[in-house]
Design a protein around this motif. Structure first.
Motif, PDB file in Angstrom:
ATOM      1  N   ALA A 142       0.953  -1.524   0.368  1.00  0.00           N
ATOM      2  CA  ALA A 142      -0.259  -0.165   0.124  1.00  0.00           C
ATOM      3  C   ALA A 142       0.547   1.101   0.195  1.00  0.00           C
ATOM      4  O   ALA A 142       0.300   1.915  -0.626  1.00  0.00           O
ATOM      5  CB  ALA A 142      -1.049   0.100   1.175  1.00  0.00           C
ATOM      6  N   ALA A 143       2.095   1.176   1.110  1.00  0.00           N
ATOM      7  CA  ALA A 143       2.675   2.645   0.830  1.00  0.00           C
ATOM      8  C   ALA A 143       3.838   2.618  -0.986  1.00  0.00           C
ATOM      9  O   ALA A 143       3.652   4.039  -0.951  1.00  0.00           O
ATOM     10  CB  ALA A 143       3.642   1.978   2.051  1.00  0.00           C
ATOM     11  N   TYR A 144       4.035   1.066  -0.426  1.00  0.00           N
ATOM     12  CA  TYR A 144       4.734   1.324  -2.188  1.00  0.00           C
ATOM     13  C   TYR A 144       4.158   2.154  -3.311  1.00  0.00           C
ATOM     14  O   TYR A 144       3.968   3.054  -4.651  1.00  0.00           O
ATOM     15  CB  TYR A 144       5.355  -0.039  -3.007  1.00  0.00           C
ATOM     16  CG  TYR A 144       5.445   0.571  -3.925  1.00  0.00           C
ATOM     17  CD1 TYR A 144       7.106   0.459  -4.175  1.00  0.00           C
ATOM     18  CD2 TYR A 144       5.488  -0.649  -5.242  1.00  0.00           C
ATOM     19  CE1 TYR A 144       8.266   0.212  -5.059  1.00  0.00           C
ATOM     20  CE2 TYR A 144       6.256  -0.667  -6.043  1.00  0.00           C
ATOM     21  CZ  TYR A 144       7.698  -0.174  -6.416  1.00  0.00           C
ATOM     22  OH  TYR A 144       7.438  -0.088  -7.630  1.00  0.00           O
ATOM     23  N   GLY A 145       2.968   1.291  -3.371  1.00  0.00           N
ATOM     24  CA  GLY A 145       1.872   2.258  -4.480  1.00  0.00           C
ATOM     25  C   GLY A 145       1.368   3.772  -4.623  1.00  0.00           C
ATOM     26  O   GLY A 145       1.128   4.327  -5.431  1.00  0.00           O
ATOM     27  N   GLY A 146       1.527   3.331  -3.428  1.00  0.00           N
ATOM     28  CA  GLY A 146       0.836   5.239  -2.443  1.00  0.00           C
ATOM     29  C   GLY A 146       1.682   6.570  -3.131  1.00  0.00           C
ATOM     30  O   GLY A 146       2.460   6.967  -4.282  1.00  0.00           O
ATOM     31  N   ILE A 147       3.569   5.993  -2.285  1.00  0.00           N
ATOM     32  CA  ILE A 147       4.189   7.004  -2.775  1.00  0.00           C
ATOM     33  C   ILE A 147       4.703   6.716  -4.956  1.00  0.00           C
ATOM     34  O   ILE A 147       4.792   7.986  -5.132  1.00  0.00           O
ATOM     35  CB  ILE A 147       5.666   6.736  -1.993  1.00  0.00           C
ATOM     36  CG1 ILE A 147       6.506   7.684  -2.357  1.00  0.00           C
ATOM     37  CG2 ILE A 147       5.969   5.357  -2.918  1.00  0.00           C
ATOM     38  CD1 ILE A 147       7.650   7.603  -1.203  1.00  0.00           C
TER      39      ILE A 147
END
Length: 389
Positions: free
Chosen positions: A108-113
């Motif tokens: 989730a963090a990887y996709g968001g950034i």
């Protein structure tokens, strides 16, 4: 915005691209150790690793809205903190289900950034009025190469827990330094002639623009299909089909990655000279020819050359698609193209696995050439529509 402020923003955004590649590659090189720690079978590990993909795809669809509401810079910094913290979680797990759960957070963090800093980069590209988007993606590639190389060096001396905790501390430190620049500055306002009405979020993109964004997403999908295939199947093709040593097999992806990085570093000059459409058409054509050589050549050295040519051809297709979609529809466009692009990376490895079972691995790898050709064809057939936007 003054020129020196734009330069500082460009440096800060470049740092976040590099940090993303560095952290992700650092995690990837420790997957074998995490597999042993969790006592996961190949199939259960594969299911757990889907957590990264699922988290990324879900978040990418939401991050565009968050960027419009809170700002690209703020979302980039928050996601960088979450990415840095979550990379330390996998070594704390001792079962495949627990690993899948924490990888959902990491994904989730990887996709968001990815959506957030690409949106920030699109704003900056429009303000600079220079096609510098490939340079940001080159930073991601370089960060990944450094992260993988450093991870390989420390794997024998550091446990996964200490290694990934080190990535957390590095990520938080880099975010604290580079994030200050982002948070101090509002995203630059592009010139009026470089900003369609739908781009700033004041109105919903019309049907024509949404269609063009979807087409750009297909180009991204065709590109990342090849990237995922090369990462997962290139070495196996060299080892099993061409009977190379494990060392030579490992060089295959390095040739591809180095060539892609070089292609992205030269991407701005290429775009200035050729423009978007001709760069896409040329890149897709070159990648298609390179992958036909890489998959069907009878010798390892010819295959390695084909892999390198493929990397050069694919290098700038995804950055162009993201930048153009962002210029048309803002963060929503970036989110759409990123989601489709990530879908291609998910689709490639299993699709090639099935085709390899049905036919052979060399035949399956020609699908990379086919989709690169499709990307070139899409770029050519939509040249008039994209030129008017």
């Amino acid at each position: 915005m003054p020129g020196h402020d734009l330069t500082r923003l460009r440096i800060a955004i470049t740092v976040f691209f590099a940090l993303d590649g560095f952290i992700f590659a650092g995690w990837v090189v420790r997957i074998p150790a995490i597999k042993e720690q969790t006592d996961a079978s190949p199939s259960t590990l594969g299911l757990a690793l889907l957590g990264v993909s699922a988290g990324a795809v879900i978040t990418m669809t939401l991050t565009g809205r968050l960027c419009r509401r809170y700002g690209n810079h703020q979302v980039t910094v928050v996601c960088a903190v979450l990415l840095s913290l979550s990379v330390a979680l996998p070594p704390l797990t001792h079962s495949a289900p627990a690993l899948g759960a924490v990888l959902l957070v990491f994904g989730a963090a990887y996709g968001g950034i990815n959506v957030a800093f690409n949106s920030a980069a699109v704003d900056l590209v429009a303000a600079l009025r220079r096609p510098v988007m490939p340079s940001f993606h080159a930073a991601f590639s370089l960060g990944g190469m450094v992260g993988a190389g450093l991870g390989g060096l420390v794997a024998a001396s550091l446990s996964p827990t200490r290694h990934l905790l080190g990535l957390t501390l590095t990520g938080l430190l880099v975010t604290a330094v580079a994030g200050r620049t982002l948070l101090r500055h509002e995203p630059p306002t592009p010139p009026d002639d470089a900003r369609p009405g739908s781009r700033d979020g004041t109105r919903r993109p019309d049907t024509r623009i949404r269609g063009l964004v979807a087409v750009l997403g297909l180009i991204a999908l065709c590109t990342t299909y090849g990237e995922g295939a090369m990462a997962d199947w290139g070495a196996l093709h060299l080892k099993e089909d061409l009977d190379t040593s494990p060392g030579i097999a490992a060089v295959g992806y390095s040739c591809f990655a180095l060539a892609m990085t070089a292609g992205r570093l030269s991407g701005t000059a290429l775009l200035v000279r050729l423009g978007r459409t001709r760069t896409v058409v040329a890149g897709g054509t070159v990648a298609s020819v390179g992958m036909l050589v890489g998959s069907l050549a009878p010798s390892a050295w010819a295959a390695l050359l084909g892999f390198a040519v493929t990397g050069i051809g694919l290098a700038n297709l995804f950055p162009i698609a993201v930048e153009h979609a962002g210029s048309l529809a803002g963060p929503a466009g970036v989110a759409t193209v990123s989601t489709l692009g990530y879908g291609g990376m998910l689709l490639g490895p299993p699709a090639i696995g099935f085709m390899a079972d049905w036919f052979s691995l060399p035949t399956a790898l020609t699908s990379v050439a086919a989709l690169a050709g499709v990307a070139a064809l899409i770029g050519f057939t939509t040249r008039r529509a994209t030129a008017t936007e």
